[in-house]
Design a protein around this motif. Structure first.
Motif, short mmCIF file in Angstrom:
data_model
loop_
_atom_site.label_atom_id
_atom_site.label_comp_id
_atom_site.label_asym_id
_atom_site.label_seq_id
_atom_site.Cartn_x
_atom_site.Cartn_y
_atom_site.Cartn_z
N LEU A 163 9.45 16.77 -22.20
CA LEU A 163 10.24 15.66 -21.66
C LEU A 163 9.35 14.45 -21.39
N LEU A 164 9.89 13.26 -21.70
CA LEU A 164 9.18 12.02 -21.41
C LEU A 164 9.82 11.35 -20.21
N PRO A 165 9.07 11.22 -19.12
CA PRO A 165 9.66 10.57 -17.94
C PRO A 165 9.94 9.10 -18.21
N LEU A 166 10.89 8.52 -17.49
CA LEU A 166 11.14 7.09 -17.60
C LEU A 166 10.13 6.34 -16.74
N GLU A 167 9.98 5.05 -16.99
CA GLU A 167 9.07 4.26 -16.16
C GLU A 167 9.84 3.13 -15.51
N LYS A 168 9.64 2.99 -14.20
CA LYS A 168 10.31 1.90 -13.47
C LYS A 168 9.44 1.48 -12.30
N PHE A 169 9.28 0.19 -12.12
CA PHE A 169 8.46 -0.37 -11.03
C PHE A 169 7.07 0.29 -10.99
N GLY A 170 6.55 0.67 -12.15
CA GLY A 170 5.23 1.29 -12.19
C GLY A 170 5.21 2.78 -11.91
N LEU A 171 6.37 3.36 -11.66
CA LEU A 171 6.44 4.81 -11.40
C LEU A 171 6.87 5.56 -12.66
N LYS A 172 6.40 6.81 -12.81
CA LYS A 172 6.97 7.72 -13.80
C LYS A 172 8.09 8.48 -13.09
N VAL A 173 9.27 8.44 -13.67
CA VAL A 173 10.43 8.98 -12.97
C VAL A 173 11.20 9.98 -13.82
N LEU A 174 11.53 11.09 -13.21
CA LEU A 174 12.38 12.07 -13.88
C LEU A 174 13.40 12.57 -12.87
N SER A 175 14.66 12.65 -13.31
CA SER A 175 15.70 13.14 -12.39
C SER A 175 16.60 14.10 -13.11
N ILE A 176 17.06 15.08 -12.39
CA ILE A 176 18.03 16.00 -12.95
C ILE A 176 19.29 15.23 -13.32
N GLY A 177 19.49 14.08 -12.66
CA GLY A 177 20.61 13.20 -12.99
C GLY A 177 20.56 12.66 -14.42
N PHE A 178 19.34 12.56 -14.99
CA PHE A 178 19.22 12.07 -16.38
C PHE A 178 19.70 13.11 -17.39
N MET A 179 19.89 14.34 -16.92
CA MET A 179 20.25 15.42 -17.83
C MET A 179 21.74 15.75 -17.78
N LEU A 180 22.43 15.21 -16.81
CA LEU A 180 23.84 15.57 -16.66
C LEU A 180 24.69 14.72 -17.57
N PRO A 181 25.77 15.30 -18.10
CA PRO A 181 26.64 14.57 -19.01
C PRO A 181 27.19 13.28 -18.39
N SER A 182 27.58 13.31 -17.15
CA SER A 182 27.97 12.08 -16.47
C SER A 182 27.71 12.28 -14.99
#
Ligand SMILES: Nc1ncnc2c1ncn2[C@@H]1O[C@H](COP(=O)(O)OP(=O)(O)O)[C@@H](O)[C@H]1O
Ligand SMILES: [Mg+2]
Length: 348
Positions: A163-182
């Motif tokens: 998995l590749l985390p997202l980047e925002k405000f200089g942070l590497k971010v991963l959320s279980i919310g990114f995996m849910l259909p909605s």
């Protein structure tokens, strides 16, 4: 069930009758505990021994209390011998590769501002110059995507299926919310599936090099906390509370739980501690004053700091621009920075 107990049990199992000089523990390449289920990867020293080894492993491990299922797979290359003397487990709890410090943010109950604190603390640490990641493991209510303005985003995987985390405000971010259909999909993951997802979220991710990875846990003292304690090397946990009595009763349970599973409690953060009157600048301790300090001293832990109740905090969270980046000169942002400095004392 801790990895160490599993390895101890396997170490007692000799394999001379199969023509092997190793004991079972010496063949282990990897072990994951997922609730009542164990995933074991074994080195296969000789072809044809699969069934016999699988049967031996099951006999030993299904005899341990609390274990209901054992999955065994095989690999042709021997386990690394470098870290530990022969016969000792080469690992107890695993560190997350590339991550120097893993810190869990927990709370006794929901709604105390755990996710808000986790996100702003991550940003404060980043402002201090640390390389910071934030993993939203709150499977029951992942709110980090909203707080960081990443709602509706999805994660990608690379060719190695990591998995590749997202980047925002200089942070590497991963959320279980990114995996849910909605975002309205209720999370019905339970038990083993949930635990597998969580270990994958830590270990099968391209975090890169991080000084610290903050983990936004679900509230309470459930399976997620236990899975972490069994499998992962943590620097420690931080507990978030509000000054209200109810929250404190739950937070005692959470603190005790971390201790029981040998995760050091690095301190407590008091959220919504006071209100600053915008006209006079005076502080009002709406929910009472001093209760968090009392609790902390009774448990021998440190108060890392207090965050005011600040309408700007919730407003900015809803907009996806947390206060530490949106209004860094505010009293609230400064409170987060001061907590970040104290927490960073654990990084040396
Ligand atoms: N210090 C604060 N001042 C004002 N509102 C806050 C503060 N901390 C959290 N909130 C708000 O309280 C609500 C719950 O916070 P959240 O971080 O989602 O809690 P949890 O993760 O513990 O469930 C959110 O609407 C959030 O914006
Ligand atoms: Mg939350």
């Amino acid at each position: 069930m801790a990895v160490k107990e599993i390895m101890d049990a396997l170490r007692d199992e000799k394999l001379e009758d199969l023509g092997l000089k190793e004991n079972l523990a010496q063949l282990v390449k990897d072990v994951k505990v997922i609730g009542k289920e164990i995933d074991l990867l074994l080195y296969l020293p000789k072809a044809g021994l699969e069934d016999a080894l699988r049967e031996r492993v099951r006999r030993v491990l299904l005899g341990l209390s609390d274990i209901e299922r054992v999955n065994v797979s095989f690999s042709g290359s021997p386990p690394p011998r470098s870290q530990a003397p022969v016969g000792q487990p080469a690992f107890a709890k695993r560190p997350v590769p590339g991550v120097k410090h893993l810190i869990a943010i927990g709370s006794g109950k929901g709604g105390v501002g755990k996710s808000t604190v986790a996100a702003n603390l991550a940003l404060a640490l980043s402002r201090l110059g640390y390389r910071v990641g934030l993993l939203d493991a709150d499977v029951y209510g992942p709110s980090i995507p909203t707080i960081l303005g990443l709602k509706g985003e999805r994660v990608l995987v690379n060719e190695q299926n990591r998995l590749l985390p997202l980047e925002k405000f200089g942070l590497k971010v991963l959320s279980i919310g990114f995996m849910l259909p909605s975002e309205d999909t209720p999370v019905i993951w339970r038990g083993p599936m949930l635990m597998k997802a969580l270990t994958q979220f830590l270990f099968d991710v391209e975090w890169g090099e991080l000084d610290v990875l903050l983990l936004d846990l679900p509230p309470g003292t459930g399976d997620v906390q236990l899975t972490l304690a069994q499998n992962v090397e943590l620097t420690g946990a931080v507990v978030v509370t509000t000054p209200q009595d109810v929250a404190l009763a739950d937070v005692r349970k959470a603190t005790t739980m971390f201790r029981e599973v040998q995760i050091p409690v690095l301190g407590v953060i008091e959220n919504m501690a006071y209100f600053v009157c915008p006209d006079s600048g005076e502080r009002y301790y709406i929910f009472g004053r001093g209760k968090t300090a009392e609790f902390a001293s009774a448990y021998g832990i440190r108060v890392l700091g207090s965050i005011p109740i600040d309408p700007e905090v919730s407003e900015r969270s809803d907009r996806g621009e947390p206060v530490v980046v949106g209004n860094p000169e505010s009293e609230t942002a400064k409170a987060f920075l001061s907590i970040a400095r104290l927490l960073a004392q654990n990084f040396s």
